[in-house]
Design an enzyme around this catalytic site. Structure first.
Site, PDB file in Angstrom:
ATOM      1  N   HIS A 308       0.905  -1.016   0.062  1.00  0.00           N
ATOM      2  CA  HIS A 308       0.054  -0.035  -0.027  1.00  0.00           C
ATOM      3  C   HIS A 308       0.915   1.395  -0.014  1.00  0.00           C
ATOM      4  O   HIS A 308       1.782   1.213   0.701  1.00  0.00           O
ATOM      5  CB  HIS A 308      -0.885   0.065   1.324  1.00  0.00           C
ATOM      6  CG  HIS A 308      -1.997   1.101   1.056  1.00  0.00           C
ATOM      7  ND1 HIS A 308      -2.041   2.370   1.175  1.00  0.00           N
ATOM      8  CD2 HIS A 308      -3.207   0.636   0.716  1.00  0.00           C
ATOM      9  CE1 HIS A 308      -3.238   2.930   0.936  1.00  0.00           C
ATOM     10  NE2 HIS A 308      -4.002   2.027   0.671  1.00  0.00           N
ATOM     11  N   ASP A 365      -7.949  -5.415   0.007  1.00  0.00           N
ATOM     12  CA  ASP A 365      -8.286  -6.091  -1.143  1.00  0.00           C
ATOM     13  C   ASP A 365      -8.017  -7.935  -0.967  1.00  0.00           C
ATOM     14  O   ASP A 365      -8.412  -8.494  -1.887  1.00  0.00           O
ATOM     15  CB  ASP A 365      -7.731  -5.736  -2.438  1.00  0.00           C
ATOM     16  CG  ASP A 365      -8.349  -4.376  -3.065  1.00  0.00           C
ATOM     17  OD1 ASP A 365      -9.653  -4.247  -2.651  1.00  0.00           O
ATOM     18  OD2 ASP A 365      -7.959  -3.635  -3.417  1.00  0.00           O
TER      19      ASP A 365
HETATM   20  N1  CMC Z   1       4.285  -7.559  -4.807  1.00  0.00           N
HETATM   21  C1  CMC Z   1       5.584  -7.466  -4.905  1.00  0.00           C
HETATM   22  N2  CMC Z   1       6.285  -6.282  -5.025  1.00  0.00           N
HETATM   23  C2  CMC Z   1       5.459  -5.227  -4.649  1.00  0.00           C
HETATM   24  C3  CMC Z   1       4.161  -5.170  -4.400  1.00  0.00           C
HETATM   25  C4  CMC Z   1       3.323  -6.490  -4.412  1.00  0.00           C
HETATM   26  N3  CMC Z   1       2.095  -6.366  -4.173  1.00  0.00           N
HETATM   27  N4  CMC Z   1       4.051  -3.918  -3.993  1.00  0.00           N
HETATM   28  C5  CMC Z   1       4.849  -3.478  -4.051  1.00  0.00           C
HETATM   29  N5  CMC Z   1       6.210  -3.928  -4.512  1.00  0.00           N
HETATM   30  C6  CMC Z   1       7.395  -3.559  -4.531  1.00  0.00           C
HETATM   31  C7  CMC Z   1       7.611  -2.958  -5.827  1.00  0.00           C
HETATM   32  O1  CMC Z   1       8.080  -3.857  -6.686  1.00  0.00           O
HETATM   33  C8  CMC Z   1       8.808  -1.888  -5.348  1.00  0.00           C
HETATM   34  O2  CMC Z   1      10.054  -2.747  -5.572  1.00  0.00           O
HETATM   35  P1  CMC Z   1      11.412  -2.119  -5.431  1.00  0.00           P
HETATM   36  O3  CMC Z   1      11.483  -0.975  -4.665  1.00  0.00           O
HETATM   37  O4  CMC Z   1      12.223  -3.072  -5.159  1.00  0.00           O
HETATM   38  O5  CMC Z   1      11.428  -1.673  -7.144  1.00  0.00           O
HETATM   39  C9  CMC Z   1       8.175  -1.544  -4.014  1.00  0.00           C
HETATM   40  O6  CMC Z   1       7.637  -2.594  -3.429  1.00  0.00           O
HETATM   41  C10 CMC Z   1       7.657  -0.303  -3.979  1.00  0.00           C
HETATM   42  O7  CMC Z   1       6.261  -0.473  -4.867  1.00  0.00           O
HETATM   43  P2  CMC Z   1       5.787   0.635  -5.505  1.00  0.00           P
HETATM   44  O8  CMC Z   1       5.021   0.186  -6.746  1.00  0.00           O
HETATM   45  O9  CMC Z   1       6.746   1.797  -5.926  1.00  0.00           O
HETATM   46  O10 CMC Z   1       4.712   1.090  -4.468  1.00  0.00           O
HETATM   47  P3  CMC Z   1       3.495   2.130  -4.568  1.00  0.00           P
HETATM   48  O11 CMC Z   1       3.488   2.730  -3.191  1.00  0.00           O
HETATM   49  O12 CMC Z   1       3.507   3.061  -5.877  1.00  0.00           O
HETATM   50  O13 CMC Z   1       2.267   0.988  -5.032  1.00  0.00           O
HETATM   51  C11 CMC Z   1       0.406  -0.200  -4.572  1.00  0.00           C
HETATM   52  C12 CMC Z   1       1.347   0.720  -4.199  1.00  0.00           C
HETATM   53  C13 CMC Z   1      -0.655  -0.647  -3.849  1.00  0.00           C
HETATM   54  C14 CMC Z   1       0.118   0.200  -6.086  1.00  0.00           C
HETATM   55  C15 CMC Z   1       1.327  -1.572  -4.965  1.00  0.00           C
HETATM   56  O14 CMC Z   1       2.020  -2.016  -3.288  1.00  0.00           O
HETATM   57  C16 CMC Z   1       0.874  -2.673  -5.554  1.00  0.00           C
HETATM   58  O15 CMC Z   1       0.798  -2.632  -6.763  1.00  0.00           O
HETATM   59  N6  CMC Z   1       0.177  -3.757  -4.899  1.00  0.00           N
HETATM   60  C17 CMC Z   1      -0.845  -4.813  -5.571  1.00  0.00           C
HETATM   61  C18 CMC Z   1      -1.998  -4.234  -6.126  1.00  0.00           C
HETATM   62  C19 CMC Z   1      -3.186  -3.977  -4.838  1.00  0.00           C
HETATM   63  O16 CMC Z   1      -3.031  -4.873  -3.911  1.00  0.00           O
HETATM   64  N7  CMC Z   1      -3.645  -2.873  -4.755  1.00  0.00           N
HETATM   65  C20 CMC Z   1      -4.656  -2.592  -3.805  1.00  0.00           C
HETATM   66  C21 CMC Z   1      -4.330  -1.461  -2.928  1.00  0.00           C
HETATM   67  S1  CMC Z   1      -5.389  -1.344  -1.737  1.00  0.00           S
HETATM   68  C22 CMC Z   1      -7.028  -0.847  -2.154  1.00  0.00           C
HETATM   69  C23 CMC Z   1      -6.890   0.432  -2.480  1.00  0.00           C
HETATM   70  O17 CMC Z   1      -6.962   1.565  -1.922  1.00  0.00           O
HETATM   71  O18 CMC Z   1      -7.068   0.658  -3.960  1.00  0.00           O
END
Ligand code: CMC
Length: 431
Positions: A308, A365
């Site tokens: 998140h 989720d």
């Molecule tokens: N599985 C594997 N690696 C992950 C995941 C994951 N679910 N989420 C983040 N990472 C890693 C990502 O690869 C990155 O690694 P590195 O720094 O080594 O390159 C690091 O963690 C930071 O990720 P980010 O994408 O820059 O983080 P963000 O804050 O931009 O994204 C997120 C947040 C929720 C989009 C992301 O964690 C994600 O894609 N999660 C899976 C989708 C999901 O479950 N979304 C629902 C969110 S909660 C409901 C809502 O409010 O929508």
């Protein structure tokens, strides 16, 4: 909205031009450096892709402490609201700012019941969509189309009517989008039922068969709606505010929010979680292999329902849902292979260095899809359920934005990286 201008300043020295930036704090002590004069004074802008460090507004609606796993609506902890409140009560709280009195809640419930039907012409509107249309874009289009049925000027009483209409009609629109996708006739709302029960009736009853709503199911839906009701400046809420900042009306702004929510990194993740669990099962149930793929940067897979932007600790909604999931499945006597895989996945991920060091925990989720599945909600309706829940939050944020004297049309800047000026090349001279 009360924020405190502190005596602190942040001192910036850029290109020999020292600048003191004012510092503001909110009611929970979070600090913001006010950079609104930065460009005027230095010619520079801030650069913050994804707005991860940008405070776009002041808001008195929802407080999140992502480090401590705290979520409160209007000061009330989500744990208490989810246990003691109802969705319509929470909707009132978010929109009006205070818990309703008994009389206010009864009046609001009546008003919502009065507006549950959609215009008869709406049925024809749905017929225009392909039969296999995903219900999310159908809902977005339908909510946008409400603006064509209610074109009143934006006065406070008319806005109040639009708010009631949206909350009342959203379950009807959501169920119509589903009925259309399976080729069944639309079911009229049944106003003797509560909000969640009425939705389940419109989803599952047919003209040939009544649907006896199980109170356990209705309570679980109500809980899910409460847990999704607001989450401060997330992607879809920010979209609602951005669109509304141009003075687009409430229906148009909410339609844009629904589109933003559909994405797989946002509300669409609940559908993706179930698809991921099914994929793991179909590939032989090897959870560790999937976790390895989610860690592998060369592989596109992510552990859906994990991570998140704000929570760097447990998402409190996931904690509530995990418990509810076990209870609902137990009460309904359902044994879920998906729940088994999800728990194994969570167990492995929480002990894994990658997930620990990246501070990735289950989010809302991760378990919601399993409950929806147990309730008989079809997978392509999961994100629509999120929409039903998030609606009062979007409305509250839109109203707050409109009444905030600081609101300006949202118009970020950019760092241009394209070609510098060059001469036009006539067609005859192009390769
Ligand atoms: N599985 C594997 N690696 C992950 C995941 C994951 N679910 N989420 C983040 N990472 C890693 C990502 O690869 C990155 O690694 P590195 O720094 O080594 O390159 C690091 O963690 C930071 O990720 P980010 O994408 O820059 O983080 P963000 O804050 O931009 O994204 C997120 C947040 C929720 C989009 C992301 O964690 C994600 O894609 N999660 C899976 C989708 C999901 O479950 N979304 C629902 C969110 S909660 C409901 C809502 O409010 O929508």
């Amino acid at each position: 909205m009360p924020t405190t201008l502190t005596s602190d300043v942040a001192n910036l020295d850029y290109a020999g031009k020292p600048l003191s930036l004012p510092v503001i704090t909110g009611s929970e002590g979070e600090v913001g450096i006010d950079i609104s004069q930065l460009r005027a004074k230095t010619g520079a802008i801030t650069f913050d892709p994804g707005f991860g460090n940008t405070g776009a507004c002041r808001s008195a609606i929802t407080f999140i402490d992502g480090e401590k796993g705290i979520l409160r609506y209007r000061g009330y902890p989500i744990e208490e609201l989810s246990e003691k409140s109802t969705f319509l009560e929470v909707a009132w709280l978010l929109i009006k700012g205070e818990l309703p009195t008994g009389g206010q809640l009864a009046g609001f419930t009546d008003a919502v019941k009065h507006h549950t039907m959609v215009h008869q012409d709406f049925g024809r509107f749905f017929e225009g969509f392909p039969k296999d249309a995903h219900p999310m874009p159908v809902c977005a289009a339908a909510v946008g189309a409400l603006a064509t049925f209610y074109q009143d000027p934006e006065t406070p009483p008319h806005v109040e009517d639009s708010v009631t209409r949206l909350i009342a009609k959203m379950p009807t629109i959501a169920s119509y989008s589903y009925k259309h996708s399976i080729g069944q006739p639309f079911m009229y709302p049944k106003n003797s039922l509560g909000y969640a029960s009425n939705f389940l009736h419109m989803m599952f009853a047919t003209p040939c068969e009544e649907f006896e709503v199980n109170p356990v199911l209705a309570k679980a839906v109500d809980l899910l709606l409460i847990l999704h009701a607001d989450h401060e400046q997330n992607c879809s809420t920010s979209t609602v505010r951005v669109v509304g900042s141009s003075r687009a009306n409430l229906f148009a702004s909410i339609a844009a929010g629904i589109s933003a929510l559909w994405g797989s990194l946002h509300g669409g993740a609940n559908q993706q979680v179930i698809e991921m669990l099914d994929q793991i099962e179909a590939e032989g149930g090897d959870v560790q292999t999937f976790v390895n793929r989610a860690k592998d940067k060369k592989d596109n897979s992510r552990l859906m329902g994990f991570g998140h932007r704000v929570y760097k600790n447990f998402d409190p909604r996931a904690t509530i849902l995990k418990k509810a999931c076990t209870e609902v499945l137990g009460t309904l006597g359902i044994k879920s292979r998906q729940l088994e895989i999800a728990m194994k996945l969570e167990d492995i991920a929480l002990k894994d260095d990658y997930f620990i060091s990246h501070r990735l925990y289950p989010n809302v989720d991760f378990y919601s899809g399993i409950i929806y599945k147990a309730l008989g909600i079809p997978v392509n309706m999961f994100t629509v359920m999120f929409t039903l829940g998030r609606l009062p939050g979007w409305i509250a944020q839109w109203l707050e934005m409109r009444s905030d004297p600081d609101t300006r049309i949202v118009r970020p800047r950019q760092i241009y990286t394209g070609a510098t000026q060059r001469a036009y090349v006539p067609m005859s001279a192009r390769p």
